[in-house]
Design a protein around this motif. Sequence first.
Motif, PDB file in Angstrom:
ATOM      1  N   LEU A 106     -15.996  37.284 -21.123  1.00 60.11           N
ATOM      2  CA  LEU A 106     -16.534  37.774 -22.397  1.00 60.11           C
ATOM      3  C   LEU A 106     -17.347  36.736 -23.162  1.00 60.11           C
ATOM      4  CD1 LEU A 106     -13.482  39.849 -23.669  1.00 60.11           C
ATOM      5  CD2 LEU A 106     -15.605  40.706 -22.660  1.00 60.11           C
ATOM      6  N   LEU A 107     -17.208  35.472 -22.810  1.00 61.49           N
ATOM      7  CA  LEU A 107     -17.964  34.429 -23.506  1.00 61.49           C
ATOM      8  C   LEU A 107     -19.449  34.555 -23.176  1.00 61.49           C
ATOM      9  CD1 LEU A 107     -15.623  31.337 -23.057  1.00 61.49           C
ATOM     10  CD2 LEU A 107     -15.998  32.680 -25.133  1.00 61.49           C
ATOM     11  N   PRO A 108     -20.289  34.257 -24.136  1.00 65.70           N
ATOM     12  CA  PRO A 108     -21.739  34.425 -23.923  1.00 65.70           C
ATOM     13  C   PRO A 108     -22.378  33.251 -23.187  1.00 65.70           C
ATOM     14  CG  PRO A 108     -21.324  33.699 -26.164  1.00 65.70           C
ATOM     15  CD  PRO A 108     -19.980  33.875 -25.510  1.00 65.70           C
ATOM     16  N   VAL A 168      -5.715  36.945 -18.677  1.00 70.80           N
ATOM     17  CA  VAL A 168      -6.268  36.759 -20.033  1.00 70.80           C
ATOM     18  C   VAL A 168      -7.359  35.693 -20.040  1.00 70.80           C
ATOM     19  CG1 VAL A 168      -5.715  35.970 -22.374  1.00 70.80           C
ATOM     20  CG2 VAL A 168      -4.218  37.608 -21.222  1.00 70.80           C
ATOM     21  N   VAL A 169      -7.105  34.555 -19.402  1.00 66.97           N
ATOM     22  CA  VAL A 169      -8.119  33.489 -19.370  1.00 66.97           C
ATOM     23  C   VAL A 169      -9.361  33.975 -18.625  1.00 66.97           C
ATOM     24  CG1 VAL A 169      -8.643  31.171 -18.486  1.00 66.97           C
ATOM     25  CG2 VAL A 169      -6.456  31.615 -19.630  1.00 66.97           C
ATOM     26  N   LEU A 197     -19.029  30.241 -12.598  1.00 66.56           N
ATOM     27  CA  LEU A 197     -18.144  30.595 -13.709  1.00 66.56           C
ATOM     28  C   LEU A 197     -17.629  32.028 -13.571  1.00 66.56           C
ATOM     29  CD1 LEU A 197     -16.813  29.846 -16.411  1.00 66.56           C
ATOM     30  CD2 LEU A 197     -18.808  30.823 -17.529  1.00 66.56           C
ATOM     31  N   VAL A 198     -18.494  32.953 -13.232  1.00 64.75           N
ATOM     32  CA  VAL A 198     -18.075  34.352 -13.071  1.00 64.75           C
ATOM     33  C   VAL A 198     -17.127  34.480 -11.876  1.00 64.75           C
ATOM     34  CG1 VAL A 198     -18.868  36.703 -12.558  1.00 64.75           C
ATOM     35  CG2 VAL A 198     -20.088  35.301 -14.237  1.00 64.75           C
TER      36      VAL A 198
END
Length: 142
Positions: free
Chosen positions: A134-136, A127-128, A80-81
């Motif tokens: 930033l999502l936890p 932006v995406v 994901l990162v």
Amino acid sequence: MPTVLIPLLLVADQVSKLWALRSLDPIPDPWLPGLYLTLVHNTGVAFGLFQGNSFVLGLFSLAVGAGLLVYLARTRLTPLVAFALSLVTAGALGNAIDRLGRGWVVDFLDIGPDLWPVFNLADTFVVVGVVLLLLPWGKPRA
């Protein structure tokens, strides 16, 4: 995965900008409900900031993109990162290509007059990618 994704995103961004240059004009053209196509030559960044500084902004975008490429190549990241950073990298490099090659960024996606600045795919990638970072994801809750 990032090494494959970044060039694909760059091609999508640049092809969409070439299409916009050949097909659009500065008059908003309704495309979908809430989405207009409007050609804008942007010499600054979002919200009209730093207008007329394309070369400096282009060098900055290029440095960010290059730095992220090196980081992605040298660092073991979760999928994901790595995906999120690949989006940011492609966006930075896509707009750097415009700024350094044309002297301005091709913007054409418009969610309505006076609602938001006109933007492009590279902006969307950034932006995406930042939102995903930033999502936890997987972080323990307090």
